[in-house]
Design a protein around this motif. Sequence first.
Motif, PDB file in Angstrom:
ATOM      1  N   VAL A   1      41.047   8.656 -29.993  1.00 59.54           N
ATOM      2  CA  VAL A   1      39.735   8.035 -29.791  1.00 59.54           C
ATOM      3  C   VAL A   1      38.870   8.943 -28.921  1.00 59.54           C
ATOM      4  CG1 VAL A   1      40.627   5.685 -30.031  1.00 59.54           C
ATOM      5  CG2 VAL A   1      40.563   6.763 -27.766  1.00 59.54           C
ATOM      6  N   PRO A   2      37.563   8.779 -28.973  1.00 60.33           N
ATOM      7  CA  PRO A   2      36.683   9.592 -28.123  1.00 60.33           C
ATOM      8  C   PRO A   2      36.913   9.301 -26.644  1.00 60.33           C
ATOM      9  CG  PRO A   2      35.440   8.545 -29.898  1.00 60.33           C
ATOM     10  CD  PRO A   2      36.792   7.906 -29.883  1.00 60.33           C
ATOM     11  N   SER A   3      36.656  10.309 -25.825  1.00 56.41           N
ATOM     12  CA  SER A   3      36.710  10.138 -24.377  1.00 56.41           C
ATOM     13  C   SER A   3      35.299  10.226 -23.813  1.00 56.41           C
ATOM     14  CB  SER A   3      37.602  11.197 -23.734  1.00 56.41           C
ATOM     15  OG  SER A   3      37.106  12.509 -24.006  1.00 56.41           O
ATOM     16  N   TYR A   4      35.089   9.566 -22.680  1.00 55.67           N
ATOM     17  CA  TYR A   4      33.764   9.527 -22.056  1.00 55.67           C
ATOM     18  C   TYR A   4      33.564  10.761 -21.191  1.00 55.67           C
ATOM     19  CZ  TYR A   4      29.996   7.900 -18.987  1.00 55.67           C
ATOM     20  OH  TYR A   4      28.826   7.792 -18.265  1.00 55.67           O
ATOM     21  N   SER A   5      32.382  11.340 -21.286  1.00 57.24           N
ATOM     22  CA  SER A   5      32.088  12.607 -20.612  1.00 57.24           C
ATOM     23  C   SER A   5      31.715  12.451 -19.140  1.00 57.24           C
ATOM     24  CB  SER A   5      30.928  13.300 -21.323  1.00 57.24           C
ATOM     25  OG  SER A   5      29.725  12.542 -21.143  1.00 57.24           O
ATOM     26  N   GLY A   6      31.230  11.269 -18.746  1.00 53.25           N
ATOM     27  CA  GLY A   6      30.754  11.072 -17.383  1.00 53.25           C
ATOM     28  C   GLY A   6      29.254  10.872 -17.282  1.00 53.25           C
ATOM     29  N   TYR A   7      28.553  10.972 -18.415  1.00 52.46           N
ATOM     30  CA  TYR A   7      27.101  10.750 -18.371  1.00 52.46           C
ATOM     31  C   TYR A   7      26.608  10.143 -19.676  1.00 52.46           C
ATOM     32  CZ  TYR A   7      26.757  15.425 -20.654  1.00 52.46           C
ATOM     33  OH  TYR A   7      26.873  16.514 -21.479  1.00 52.46           O
ATOM     34  N   VAL A   8      25.381   9.637 -19.613  1.00 55.13           N
ATOM     35  CA  VAL A   8      24.763   8.962 -20.756  1.00 55.13           C
ATOM     36  C   VAL A   8      23.418   9.618 -21.044  1.00 55.13           C
ATOM     37  CG1 VAL A   8      25.885   6.780 -20.139  1.00 55.13           C
ATOM     38  CG2 VAL A   8      23.531   7.219 -19.377  1.00 55.13           C
ATOM     39  N   VAL A   9      22.848   9.268 -22.179  1.00 53.36           N
ATOM     40  CA  VAL A   9      21.489   9.713 -22.477  1.00 53.36           C
ATOM     41  C   VAL A   9      20.629   8.499 -22.781  1.00 53.36           C
ATOM     42  CG1 VAL A   9      22.031  10.168 -24.938  1.00 53.36           C
ATOM     43  CG2 VAL A   9      20.033  11.255 -23.860  1.00 53.36           C
ATOM     44  N   TRP A  10      19.527   8.383 -22.041  1.00 59.04           N
ATOM     45  CA  TRP A  10      18.508   7.361 -22.272  1.00 59.04           C
ATOM     46  C   TRP A  10      17.491   7.966 -23.222  1.00 59.04           C
ATOM     47  CZ3 TRP A  10      19.292   2.698 -19.833  1.00 59.04           C
ATOM     48  CH2 TRP A  10      20.242   2.692 -18.796  1.00 59.04           C
ATOM     49  N   ARG A  11      16.999   7.160 -24.185  1.00 62.15           N
ATOM     50  CA  ARG A  11      16.152   7.720 -25.228  1.00 62.15           C
ATOM     51  C   ARG A  11      14.995   6.796 -25.553  1.00 62.15           C
ATOM     52  NH1 ARG A  11      19.579  10.933 -29.709  1.00 62.15           N
ATOM     53  NH2 ARG A  11      17.467  11.717 -29.969  1.00 62.15           N
ATOM     54  N   GLY A  12      13.950   7.391 -26.107  1.00 62.40           N
ATOM     55  CA  GLY A  12      12.812   6.601 -26.542  1.00 62.40           C
ATOM     56  C   GLY A  12      11.922   7.381 -27.479  1.00 62.40           C
ATOM     57  N   LEU A  13      11.080   6.655 -28.190  1.00 58.78           N
ATOM     58  CA  LEU A  13      10.125   7.237 -29.129  1.00 58.78           C
ATOM     59  C   LEU A  13       8.762   6.608 -28.898  1.00 58.78           C
ATOM     60  CD1 LEU A  13      12.537   6.979 -32.130  1.00 58.78           C
ATOM     61  CD2 LEU A  13      11.450   9.139 -31.510  1.00 58.78           C
ATOM     62  N   VAL A  14       7.724   7.442 -28.910  1.00 60.42           N
ATOM     63  CA  VAL A  14       6.358   6.977 -28.674  1.00 60.42           C
ATOM     64  C   VAL A  14       5.462   7.528 -29.771  1.00 60.42           C
ATOM     65  CG1 VAL A  14       4.406   6.979 -27.078  1.00 60.42           C
ATOM     66  CG2 VAL A  14       6.746   6.939 -26.173  1.00 60.42           C
TER      67      VAL A  14
ATOM     68  N   GLU B   1      -0.035  11.141 -36.547  1.00 64.77           N
ATOM     69  CA  GLU B   1       0.859  10.128 -37.113  1.00 64.77           C
ATOM     70  C   GLU B   1       2.316  10.324 -36.700  1.00 64.77           C
ATOM     71  OE1 GLU B   1       0.312  10.293 -41.324  1.00 64.77           O
ATOM     72  OE2 GLU B   1      -1.793   9.667 -41.241  1.00 64.77           O
ATOM     73  N   ARG B   2       2.592  11.338 -35.919  1.00 62.36           N
ATOM     74  CA  ARG B   2       3.962  11.665 -35.572  1.00 62.36           C
ATOM     75  C   ARG B   2       4.409  10.906 -34.318  1.00 62.36           C
ATOM     76  NH1 ARG B   2       2.352  17.902 -35.543  1.00 62.36           N
ATOM     77  NH2 ARG B   2       0.816  16.906 -34.182  1.00 62.36           N
ATOM     78  N   ARG B   3       5.598  11.246 -33.812  1.00 59.77           N
ATOM     79  CA  ARG B   3       6.118  10.573 -32.627  1.00 59.77           C
ATOM     80  C   ARG B   3       6.616  11.599 -31.611  1.00 59.77           C
ATOM     81  NH1 ARG B   3      10.733   6.930 -35.076  1.00 59.77           N
ATOM     82  NH2 ARG B   3      10.955   8.827 -36.327  1.00 59.77           N
ATOM     83  N   PHE B   4       6.534  11.221 -30.347  1.00 55.80           N
ATOM     84  CA  PHE B   4       7.169  11.976 -29.280  1.00 55.80           C
ATOM     85  C   PHE B   4       8.548  11.375 -29.039  1.00 55.80           C
ATOM     86  CE2 PHE B   4       2.667  12.717 -28.454  1.00 55.80           C
ATOM     87  CZ  PHE B   4       2.632  14.072 -28.156  1.00 55.80           C
ATOM     88  N   ASN B   5       9.566  12.205 -29.088  1.00 54.97           N
ATOM     89  CA  ASN B   5      10.951  11.788 -28.886  1.00 54.97           C
ATOM     90  C   ASN B   5      11.415  12.320 -27.533  1.00 54.97           C
ATOM     91  OD1 ASN B   5      13.767  11.000 -29.988  1.00 54.97           O
ATOM     92  ND2 ASN B   5      14.048  13.156 -29.462  1.00 54.97           N
ATOM     93  N   TRP B   6      11.895  11.440 -26.648  1.00 51.72           N
ATOM     94  CA  TRP B   6      12.339  11.902 -25.335  1.00 51.72           C
ATOM     95  C   TRP B   6      13.785  11.491 -25.069  1.00 51.72           C
ATOM     96  CZ3 TRP B   6      13.923   8.319 -21.721  1.00 51.72           C
ATOM     97  CH2 TRP B   6      13.451   7.006 -21.854  1.00 51.72           C
ATOM     98  N   LEU B   7      14.453  12.278 -24.237  1.00 55.91           N
ATOM     99  CA  LEU B   7      15.833  12.034 -23.841  1.00 55.91           C
ATOM    100  C   LEU B   7      15.975  12.325 -22.357  1.00 55.91           C
ATOM    101  CD1 LEU B   7      15.773  13.992 -26.648  1.00 55.91           C
ATOM    102  CD2 LEU B   7      18.151  13.244 -26.688  1.00 55.91           C
ATOM    103  N   TRP B   8      16.833  11.553 -21.700  1.00 55.00           N
ATOM    104  CA  TRP B   8      17.093  11.779 -20.280  1.00 55.00           C
ATOM    105  C   TRP B   8      18.586  11.593 -20.032  1.00 55.00           C
ATOM    106  CZ3 TRP B   8      14.061   8.949 -15.786  1.00 55.00           C
ATOM    107  CH2 TRP B   8      14.332   9.601 -14.576  1.00 55.00           C
ATOM    108  N   TYR B   9      19.252  12.702 -19.693  1.00 53.03           N
ATOM    109  CA  TYR B   9      20.682  12.685 -19.396  1.00 53.03           C
ATOM    110  C   TYR B   9      20.886  12.389 -17.914  1.00 53.03           C
ATOM    111  CZ  TYR B   9      21.089  15.050 -23.903  1.00 53.03           C
ATOM    112  OH  TYR B   9      21.018  15.362 -25.235  1.00 53.03           O
ATOM    113  N   LEU B  10      21.659  11.353 -17.633  1.00 56.03           N
ATOM    114  CA  LEU B  10      21.964  10.960 -16.265  1.00 56.03           C
ATOM    115  C   LEU B  10      23.425  10.531 -16.180  1.00 56.03           C
ATOM    116  CD1 LEU B  10      18.828   8.774 -15.386  1.00 56.03           C
ATOM    117  CD2 LEU B  10      19.431  10.975 -14.338  1.00 56.03           C
ATOM    118  N   LYS B  11      24.022  10.754 -15.030  1.00 55.87           N
ATOM    119  CA  LYS B  11      25.404  10.339 -14.834  1.00 55.87           C
ATOM    120  C   LYS B  11      25.517   8.818 -14.732  1.00 55.87           C
ATOM    121  CE  LYS B  11      27.422  14.414 -12.582  1.00 55.87           C
ATOM    122  NZ  LYS B  11      28.037  14.919 -11.337  1.00 55.87           N
ATOM    123  N   ALA B  12      26.657   8.310 -15.191  1.00 60.13           N
ATOM    124  CA  ALA B  12      27.016   6.897 -15.012  1.00 60.13           C
ATOM    125  C   ALA B  12      28.532   6.864 -14.877  1.00 60.13           C
ATOM    126  CB  ALA B  12      26.570   6.043 -16.191  1.00 60.13           C
ATOM    127  N   ALA B  13      29.017   6.460 -13.733  1.00 58.06           N
ATOM    128  CA  ALA B  13      30.450   6.505 -13.457  1.00 58.06           C
ATOM    129  C   ALA B  13      31.211   5.546 -14.358  1.00 58.06           C
ATOM    130  CB  ALA B  13      30.705   6.162 -11.996  1.00 58.06           C
TER     131      ALA B  13
END
Length: 380
Positions: free
Chosen positions: A165-178, A221-233
């Motif tokens: 199974v996959p293992s957790y890396s120690g961080y997550v990515v928050w995402r959004g589209l505008v 007509e396009r979108r801005f795609n953003w990502l933010w990598y932050l740690k989460a224990a």
Amino acid sequence: MKSSGVPKALVIGGSLGGLFAATALRAIGWQVDIYERSPAAMDSRGGGIVLQADVLHHFRYAGIHPAGALGVRSHDRLYLDREGSVVHKEPMPQTQTSWNTLYSSLFSAFAAEHYHRGKTLVDLTQNEHRVTAIFADGSTAEADLLIGADGSGSTVRSVVLPGTVPSYSGYVVWRGLVDEEQLPDFAKMQLYEDFVFQQDPESLMLEYMVPSVNGSVNPGERRFNWLWYLKAAQGAELDAVLTDSDGRRRSHSIPPGALATGQDAYIRGMGERQANPAFRELIRQTQDIFVQAILDLKVPQMVFGRVLLTGDAAFVPRPHTAGSTAKAARNALALAQTIDDIGDLDKALLAWQQQQLAEGMRMADWGVSMGNRIMGIAQA
């Protein structure tokens, strides 16, 4: 392929990886059926994707001709500090697309009567030459080959490699589209058609433009795609991030519209405190923020008789490689080419595995090294 009769494949998983495999095999004369567990039409998931040459090579091989441009071109890479000042700039043209743009092109090129929704695999059996899929509704399907393209939580993998199974890396990515038209002019001017970063200790934010939901790449007509990598224990902190608005702890991601109120407030508050003005405005204008745990997965083998694993069912590379979608396309294209070149299916599968296994290992290891360096995680 040299065979009496038309060879047949079952593809488990109807997202990009499954469609890559199905359309590539169809191009060499195979009959292919896709079985997707979701009963409804798949919607936009994952947001933006950097368009790599492997995807274009696959499209050409499979005879897929998109109705329009697949992505939005970016020109420079910009690195901003928290005040929004440019600390580094370099020309680096590339093209960004989106999950729904690629999915739409692939799905449109595949025969609808061979795409089966609401089919959840529960088990499989095989003999020397045939494999049978068993589904939750009691139905079965038989073919010469079964392809597990059912993602990081692969059911096929759980059957052939139980406990892997996959293992957790120690961080997550928050995402959004505008939507492009929603962003204030000052932010739009700084981010427009560039690949933009803000890196801080244990944190990386980035942005690029992608097509609209309906695939349009027309300006405005396009979108801005953003990502933010932050740690989460691991433990309580990660559990909170991955518990949705209904109180259900998800396995590895919260889709748009399901983020818990507290987590939505958390990431918006972080944006107010730590993001540069343009990125801060991106977060403010995002209606539905979503989040994914960053996972690692490497399998020791990809072929199990007449069953194989492809895409994220076999290797989950860190997103910093920009290689997950390209890897799935490359797996599929190489599979079709190798079967067509060698003819003997069993010999072709082993030859394919030898090459793709080594490439998967290299990409996964590179991603771990790069991600840990970016996020300040000590190398094991």
